[in-house]
Design an enzyme around this catalytic site. Structure first.
Site, short mmCIF file in Angstrom:
data_model
loop_
_atom_site.label_atom_id
_atom_site.label_comp_id
_atom_site.label_asym_id
_atom_site.label_seq_id
_atom_site.Cartn_x
_atom_site.Cartn_y
_atom_site.Cartn_z
N SER A 1 0.79 -1.23 0.00
CA SER A 1 0.00 0.00 0.00
C SER A 1 0.83 1.28 0.00
O SER A 1 0.32 2.34 -0.33
CB SER A 1 -0.97 0.02 1.18
OG SER A 1 -0.28 0.22 2.39
N LYS B 1 0.75 4.87 6.69
CA LYS B 1 0.16 5.69 5.61
C LYS B 1 0.77 7.08 5.66
O LYS B 1 1.45 7.46 6.61
CB LYS B 1 -1.36 5.80 5.76
CG LYS B 1 -2.10 4.48 5.83
CD LYS B 1 -2.07 3.71 4.55
CE LYS B 1 -2.78 2.37 4.73
NZ LYS B 1 -2.43 1.40 3.76
#
Length: 153
Positions: free
Chosen positions: A15, A58
């Site tokens: 990701s 993230k």
């Protein structure tokens, strides 16, 4: 030191590619946000709100008080197109951000760098990240050896 200063992180998914690759080993500093708030562009490690034993990594995009929307594949912050320092792909699925989202005090909107293959604030199971769930800021890459050094965000 592990309990109070650093967090060891092993990256299980893609990701955050191409910034952080699957199986990279990283260190995050727990102390980064003791006296400061996360900044836009910081790569953070945070606890999954429904299961705090799970950690996610993230990039911070939206800050408290801002309005975030994804339209035409691009990120809008307070109605203005957000120009990132890197060339990220157009976002094919805006998820929750297809409509404007106004961040509350202490909330952050995060995205994975692999924008079209990331479970992040666009999805209800992650949602907006409250500061209390942020465990630290990614700081150092330990492995693979050729990437040894301070993590470039």
């Amino acid at each position: 030191i592990l309990n109070f200063v650093i967090i060891n992180a092993n990256i299980p998914s893609g990701s955050m590619e191409n910034t952080i690759m699957t199986n990279d080993k990283l260190i995050a500093l727990r102390t980064s946000y003791w006296f400061n708030d996360p900044k836009r562009g910081d790569i953070i490690i945070f606890k999954y709100p429904d299961d705090e034993s799970q950690l996610f990594i993230k990039r911070v995009i939206g800050l408290p008080g801002e309005t975030i929307q994804i339209s035409g594949g691009r990120i809008l912050i307070d109605g203005e197109a957000y120009k990132e320092g890197k060339d990220f792909p157009m976002i094919s699925n805006p998820g929750l951000a297809s409509s404007s989202i106004t961040l509350e005090s202490g909330e952050y909107f995060v995205l994975g760098d692999n924008r079209n293959n990331s479970e992040d604030s666009r999805y209800a199971d992650i949602g907006m990240i409250k500061k209390r769930y942020i465990a630290g800021k990614i700081w150092f890459t330990c492995a693979p050896f050729e990437k040894l050094g301070f993590t470039k965000g």
